[in-house]
Enzyme design. Structure first.
Site, PDB file in Angstrom:
ATOM      1  N   CYS A 265       0.793  -1.242   0.000  1.00  0.00           N
ATOM      2  CA  CYS A 265       0.000   0.000   0.000  1.00  0.00           C
ATOM      3  C   CYS A 265       0.821   1.286   0.000  1.00  0.00           C
ATOM      4  O   CYS A 265       0.698   2.091  -0.912  1.00  0.00           O
ATOM      5  CB  CYS A 265      -0.927   0.013   1.204  1.00  0.00           C
ATOM      6  SG  CYS A 265      -2.341  -1.058   0.986  1.00  0.00           S
TER       7      CYS A 265
HETATM    8  C1  UDX Z   1      -1.007  -0.253   5.533  1.00  0.00           C
HETATM    9  C2  UDX Z   1      -2.009   0.592   6.330  1.00  0.00           C
HETATM   10  O1  UDX Z   1      -1.614   0.617   7.702  1.00  0.00           O
HETATM   11  C3  UDX Z   1      -3.417   0.053   6.158  1.00  0.00           C
HETATM   12  O2  UDX Z   1      -4.340   0.885   6.829  1.00  0.00           O
HETATM   13  C4  UDX Z   1      -3.717   0.031   4.660  1.00  0.00           C
HETATM   14  O3  UDX Z   1      -4.995  -0.360   4.402  1.00  0.00           O
HETATM   15  C5  UDX Z   1      -2.722  -0.851   3.941  1.00  0.00           C
HETATM   16  O4  UDX Z   1      -1.405  -0.328   4.167  1.00  0.00           O
HETATM   17  P1  UDX Z   1       0.286  -2.549   5.852  1.00  0.00           P
HETATM   18  O5  UDX Z   1       0.936  -2.243   4.545  1.00  0.00           O
HETATM   19  O6  UDX Z   1      -0.237  -3.912   6.094  1.00  0.00           O
HETATM   20  O7  UDX Z   1      -0.946  -1.555   6.121  1.00  0.00           O
HETATM   21  O8  UDX Z   1       1.370  -2.297   6.983  1.00  0.00           O
HETATM   22  P2  UDX Z   1       1.672  -1.260   8.140  1.00  0.00           P
HETATM   23  O9  UDX Z   1       1.623  -1.968   9.423  1.00  0.00           O
HETATM   24  O10 UDX Z   1       0.900  -0.027   8.030  1.00  0.00           O
HETATM   25  O11 UDX Z   1       3.218  -0.957   7.835  1.00  0.00           O
HETATM   26  C6  UDX Z   1       3.637  -0.474   6.566  1.00  0.00           C
HETATM   27  C7  UDX Z   1       5.137  -0.338   6.523  1.00  0.00           C
HETATM   28  O12 UDX Z   1       5.590   0.698   7.384  1.00  0.00           O
HETATM   29  C8  UDX Z   1       5.909  -1.580   6.969  1.00  0.00           C
HETATM   30  O13 UDX Z   1       7.028  -1.754   6.124  1.00  0.00           O
HETATM   31  C9  UDX Z   1       6.329  -1.257   8.382  1.00  0.00           C
HETATM   32  O14 UDX Z   1       7.475  -1.965   8.798  1.00  0.00           O
HETATM   33  C10 UDX Z   1       6.609   0.234   8.248  1.00  0.00           C
HETATM   34  N1  UDX Z   1       6.518   0.961   9.523  1.00  0.00           N
HETATM   35  C11 UDX Z   1       5.326   1.042  10.195  1.00  0.00           C
HETATM   36  C12 UDX Z   1       7.640   1.611  10.020  1.00  0.00           C
HETATM   37  O15 UDX Z   1       8.726   1.556   9.416  1.00  0.00           O
HETATM   38  N2  UDX Z   1       7.535   2.332  11.168  1.00  0.00           N
HETATM   39  C13 UDX Z   1       6.372   2.429  11.866  1.00  0.00           C
HETATM   40  O16 UDX Z   1       6.358   3.094  12.895  1.00  0.00           O
HETATM   41  C14 UDX Z   1       5.231   1.759  11.359  1.00  0.00           C
END
Ligand code: UDX
Length: 422
Positions: A265
């Site tokens: 996403c």
């Molecule tokens: C995301 C959105 O959260 C969700 O609402 C949407 O519908 C789809 O995209 P997702 O891709 O499953 O969900 O993962 P998410 O937990 O949001 O993390 C995305 C990325 O950001 C990951 O690579 C994660 O490791 C990174 N991340 C997240 C960070 O590097 N730091 C953080 O503090 C949070």
């Protein structure tokens, strides 16, 4: 209610299983015959916590899967469109699957007497429901929106790894439509959920999804930038993030620095809205910078590594391949770019991930994949942690240098340890 869910990827699969568990009669539709066979045999087509148990519970009484879209549409009152909208090279999104599904729904409802409702959950840029979904259905059905069929937009906010929990415990539900029947029917479906329901236009609902993901991605690139500065000062970014996050206006969520965001996403959605904004004559400087910081973030890990030693022929262990823990998804995983860079430097790699080695083997078939993290540690001179799997916290790294890109350790760190931003 009788509901069809078209496209059984992450979003569609969780939506179909969740609606079935909520008591609706659901028909899931996909073109992938193997996937359909698996679902009908209660086998999840993806790794997602809680999905297996859910399928055992709802298949076949409340959920069945088929590749016959027409039949599924005719047997149901409402269809959720959950097909993928993958990125094209230049950053815009491919609408091929969405158009095909809208065409097939149009052809199917041509024969239907009652009003059929179509609600898109796929992520689509503002204007797409009107320009593609409504127009295509009208063209192929000979019917008119909103009198003969309804169209709505109901963006998904499910996180991989916790998608089932998220489905049943949403922060909010957004329903976009100019048709009051569609809004009513969507509200009915989500009545049981204990959260705010926001009613908007189609375009606003489409934009809410982009704005949400863009803000979360911005928080991550922001804390990574702060982390890169903290690293220069030799101060602990984690404490800085904690201090910042305690401000109730900011919140501590999405302030975890590391090798950057990946997944299906954030990279795709931020790229798409940047592309679309540019096309509309606006230069989205902040969002471009969010992507730029994220693109370069895995390189920070390599800089740290190179400060320790030359990489040529160095035995380097890679722990973790997925874009985050709790999923087998490697889409846009920063681990993949890190591997590419390391290969260019002619490092000798030893690799382990609990869920995704099969997928990565298809991209890099000739690397050394080992079946445990312990074996990787034994073989390597330096270890890189690229996914925050819990099992990596408990390992005995001895005196080997561990470079952590994911903030894995809370208290007891390996003896010889360096974090990417801390
Ligand atoms: C995301 C959105 O959260 C969700 O609402 C949407 O519908 C789809 O995209 P997702 O891709 O499953 O969900 O993962 P998410 O937990 O949001 O993390 C995305 C990325 O950001 C990951 O690579 C994660 O490791 C990174 N991340 C997240 C960070 O590097 N730091 C953080 O503090 C949070």
């Amino acid at each position: 209610m009788k509901i069809s869910v078209i496209g059984l990827g992450y979003v569609g699969m969780c939506q179909a299983a969740g609606l079935a568990k909520s008591g609706h009669d659901v028909i899931g539709v996909d073109i992938d015959k193997k996937k359909i066979e698996n679902i009908n045999n209660k086998i999840p087509p993806i790794y997602e916590k809680g999905l297996k148990e859910l399928l055992i519970d709802v298949v076949p009484d409340k959920l069945q899967a088929t590749n016959n879209l027409k039949e599924a549409v005719l047997k149901t009152d409402l269809s959720f469109i959950c097909v993928g909208t993958p990125s094209k090279k230049e950053g815009s999104m491919s609408m091929v699957q969405l158009k095909n599904v809208a065409r097939d729904i149009g052809r199917a409802i041509k024969q239907k007497e009652s009003k059929h409702y179509v609600i898109t959950k796929s992520t689509i840029v503002p204007g797409t429901s009107e320009e593609i979904v409504i127009k295509t259905i009208e063209e192929h059905s000979g019917k008119k929106f909103p009198d003969d069929f309804g169209v709505g937009m109901n963006p998904e906010f499910l996180r991989e790894g916790t998608a089932i929990i998220d489905f049943f415990n949403p922060d909010r539900i957004v329903i976009g439509s100019s048709d009051k029947d569609t809004v009513e029917i969507a509200e009915k479906i989500y009545r049981e959920f204990n959260c705010a329901i926001l009613k908007t236009s189609l375009k606003e609902a489409e934009m809410i999804k982009y704005a949400s993901n863009a803000l979360l991605a911005t928080k991550i690139s922001f804390i990574n930038e702060i982390g890169n500065i903290c690293k220069k000062y030799n101060i602990n970014t984690n404490l800085v993030a904690e201090g910042v996050g305690l401000d109730s206006r900011i919140s501590p969520k999405f302030l975890r620095s590391g090798i950057g965001f990946g997944g299906s996403c954030f990279p795709k959605d931020v790229n798409a809205i940047v592309y679309k904004a540019t096309e509309l004559g606006y230069n989205p400087r902040l969002l471009r910078a969010v992507l730029e910081v994220n693109r370069d973030q895995p390189l920070k890990l390599l800089e740290i590594l190179e400060n320790h030693c030359p990489l040529k022929n160095k035995k380097i262990g890679v722990l973790g391949l997925t874009f985050k823990a709790g999923t087998d998804d490697i889409r846009e995983s920063p681990a993949l770019n890190t591997i590419k860079e390391l290969l260019m430097e002619e490092a000798e790699l030893y690799i382990y991930d609990p869920k995704a080695m099969g997928k990565v083997k298809k991209i890099f078939p000739h690397l050394n994949y080992l079946d445990s993290a312990e074996k990787v540690i034994k073989k390597s001179e330096i270890i890189l942690i690229l996914t925050e799997w819990d099992e990596f916290k408990e390992l005995d790294y001895g005196k080997k240098l561990v470079i952590d890109g994911k903030n894995v350790f809370n208290h007891s760190k390996p003896e010889n340890y360096e974090g990417i931003c801390w």
